[in-house]
Design a protein around this motif. Structure first.
Motif, short mmCIF file in Angstrom:
data_model
loop_
_atom_site.label_atom_id
_atom_site.label_comp_id
_atom_site.label_asym_id
_atom_site.label_seq_id
_atom_site.Cartn_x
_atom_site.Cartn_y
_atom_site.Cartn_z
N LEU A 105 1.03 -0.68 0.00
CA LEU A 105 0.15 -0.13 -0.29
C LEU A 105 0.82 1.64 0.35
O LEU A 105 0.25 1.96 -0.26
N GLY A 106 2.16 0.56 0.31
CA GLY A 106 3.40 2.36 0.02
C GLY A 106 3.88 2.67 -1.04
O GLY A 106 4.32 3.26 -0.94
N ALA A 107 2.98 1.74 -1.86
CA ALA A 107 3.57 2.26 -3.54
C ALA A 107 3.17 3.20 -3.55
O ALA A 107 2.61 3.77 -4.13
N ILE A 108 5.03 3.89 -4.46
CA ILE A 108 4.69 5.12 -5.40
C ILE A 108 4.88 4.85 -6.76
O ILE A 108 4.69 6.37 -7.95
N SER A 109 4.45 4.30 -7.46
CA SER A 109 4.97 3.65 -8.87
C SER A 109 3.61 1.94 -9.00
O SER A 109 3.64 1.37 -8.19
N GLY A 110 3.91 2.24 -10.32
CA GLY A 110 3.82 0.61 -10.36
C GLY A 110 4.62 0.03 -10.89
O GLY A 110 5.66 -0.36 -9.69
N ALA A 111 3.73 -1.41 -10.99
CA ALA A 111 5.41 -2.47 -10.67
C ALA A 111 5.74 -2.42 -11.64
O ALA A 111 5.46 -2.57 -13.08
N GLY A 112 7.54 -3.05 -12.16
CA GLY A 112 8.45 -2.58 -13.10
C GLY A 112 8.73 -3.75 -12.91
O GLY A 112 9.09 -4.97 -12.30
N GLY A 113 9.55 -4.74 -14.71
CA GLY A 113 9.66 -6.12 -14.51
C GLY A 113 11.44 -5.57 -15.01
O GLY A 113 11.60 -4.61 -14.95
N ILE A 114 12.17 -6.49 -15.62
CA ILE A 114 13.68 -5.69 -16.38
C ILE A 114 13.16 -5.49 -17.24
O ILE A 114 12.34 -5.53 -18.53
N GLY A 115 14.29 -4.19 -17.49
CA GLY A 115 14.11 -3.43 -18.63
C GLY A 115 12.65 -2.09 -18.62
O GLY A 115 12.67 -1.42 -19.18
N ASP A 116 12.58 -2.03 -17.46
CA ASP A 116 11.43 -1.42 -17.60
C ASP A 116 12.68 0.21 -16.54
O ASP A 116 13.00 0.12 -16.19
N THR A 117 11.50 1.37 -16.66
CA THR A 117 11.90 1.92 -15.89
C THR A 117 11.24 3.16 -14.98
O THR A 117 10.41 3.36 -15.37
N LEU A 118 11.72 3.18 -13.30
CA LEU A 118 10.43 3.85 -12.52
C LEU A 118 11.82 5.00 -11.77
O LEU A 118 12.63 5.03 -11.41
N GLY A 119 11.35 6.07 -12.21
CA GLY A 119 12.00 6.99 -11.66
C GLY A 119 13.19 7.35 -11.96
O GLY A 119 14.55 7.82 -10.85
N SER A 155 17.50 9.91 -6.57
CA SER A 155 18.12 9.68 -5.05
C SER A 155 16.10 9.21 -4.46
O SER A 155 15.07 9.64 -5.19
N THR A 156 15.79 7.85 -4.35
CA THR A 156 15.16 7.09 -4.47
C THR A 156 14.58 5.71 -3.77
O THR A 156 15.96 5.36 -3.23
N ALA A 157 13.66 5.22 -3.58
CA ALA A 157 13.63 3.72 -2.50
C ALA A 157 13.30 2.70 -3.62
O ALA A 157 11.87 2.41 -3.46
N PRO A 158 13.80 2.10 -4.52
CA PRO A 158 13.19 0.99 -5.45
C PRO A 158 12.57 -0.26 -3.48
O PRO A 158 14.10 -0.47 -2.79
N SER A 159 11.79 -1.23 -4.12
CA SER A 159 11.80 -2.43 -3.46
C SER A 159 10.84 -3.02 -4.62
O SER A 159 10.80 -2.65 -5.42
N LEU A 160 12.05 -4.49 -3.38
CA LEU A 160 11.39 -5.58 -4.25
C LEU A 160 10.44 -6.24 -3.58
O LEU A 160 9.70 -6.20 -2.51
N GLY A 161 9.20 -6.90 -4.21
CA GLY A 161 8.17 -7.68 -3.77
C GLY A 161 8.00 -9.31 -4.70
O GLY A 161 8.48 -9.50 -5.53
N TRP A 205 6.67 -19.20 -7.71
CA TRP A 205 7.28 -17.92 -7.34
C TRP A 205 7.08 -16.90 -8.27
O TRP A 205 7.03 -16.96 -10.08
N GLN A 206 7.13 -15.42 -8.44
CA GLN A 206 6.51 -14.71 -8.60
C GLN A 206 7.61 -13.01 -8.11
O GLN A 206 7.63 -12.95 -6.82
N TRP A 207 7.47 -12.02 -8.49
CA TRP A 207 8.35 -11.11 -8.64
C TRP A 207 8.40 -9.52 -8.96
O TRP A 207 7.54 -9.95 -10.49
N ASN A 208 8.38 -8.29 -8.28
CA ASN A 208 8.44 -6.74 -9.44
C ASN A 208 9.48 -6.30 -8.46
O ASN A 208 9.20 -6.53 -7.21
N TRP A 209 9.44 -5.21 -8.90
CA TRP A 209 10.31 -4.04 -8.26
C TRP A 209 8.83 -2.86 -8.31
O TRP A 209 7.95 -2.58 -9.38
N TYR A 210 9.18 -2.03 -7.22
CA TYR A 210 8.61 -0.43 -7.70
C TYR A 210 9.22 0.22 -6.60
O TYR A 210 9.87 0.38 -5.92
N LEU A 211 8.29 1.80 -6.37
CA LEU A 211 9.11 2.61 -5.98
C LEU A 211 8.45 3.10 -4.59
O LEU A 211 7.12 2.86 -4.60
#
Length: 215
Positions: A105-119, A155-161, A205-211
């Protein structure tokens, strides 16, 4: 004078053959000398430009920022490392797929994968280390490779789900600062999987990254 002498000798030969009879040699000699000097000047300019371009390219390559390695206890900027192997694409001994939903719920972006750009950061690779847990294998350590392809300091906070059966089980963030053109290797470790997670050999197993919010 060294430029003129060969031309005078040539003109004298032509006069002997009658080629330049009744013609003034001075303008022709001056024009030929001028053209020769112009050609030499152009060659010198092209050579200087080529050497300058090559020197700039070598300087930029040698001064590329070292990768920033961010581990759980490393703080904001982590540790610089020039010996860390490059991570390109997905490196995993077991199957893992990308999850499109964000389970935080604290995410400030959508889900990204390999090749995606966030922030301003682009994910170029992901390396996963697996260990035995329950009746299957669990992804204990994740190393996400991010690249700053902008001209700005990011400067940002990338997160892994992390998900099993498309259900979120854990997420974590790594505040980091990356120089323009630099790399960041974000290390996410979940040793608790070995003791608290009960899995089967058919677990997916699944994964994504977000900000997340930068604290």
């Amino acid at each position: 004078m060294s430029d003129v002498d060969p031309l005078i000798k040539r003109e004298m030969q032509w006069m002997a053959l009658g080629v330049l009879e009744n013609r003034d040699l001075a303008p022709m000699i001056i024009a030929k000398v001028r053209r020769r000097k112009i050609r030499r000047a152009l060659v010198s300019v092209v050579a200087v430009l080529a050497i300058s371009g090559l020197s700039i390219g070598i300087f930029e390559f040698l001064n590329k920022p070292a990768a920033v390695v961010v581990v759980p206890d490393a703080g904001v900027t982590g540790n610089n490392s020039i010996t860390q192997p490059e991570i390109i694409g997905l490196q995993s001994d077991y199957p893992v797929t990308w999850e499109q939903s964000v389970g935080d719920l604290g995410a400030i972006s959508g889900a990204g994968g390999i090749g995606d750009t966030l922030g301003g950061l682009t994910a170029v690779g992901l390396k996963i280390s697996w260990e035995r847990c329950g009746q299957g294998q669990c992804p204990i350590t994740w190393v996400l490779s991010l690249e700053n392809r902008t001209q700005d300091l990011i400067s940002t906070a990338p997160s892994l789900g992390v998900f099993t059966g498309h259900t979120p089980i854990v997420s974590d963030s790594r505040p980091t600062t990356v120089l323009p053109g630099g790399m960041a290797l974000l290390v996410y470790s979940f040793p608790e999987f070995k003791d608290s997670l009960i899995t089967s050999s058919r677990e997916t197993w699944q994964w994504n990254w977000y900000l997340a919010q930068l604290r």
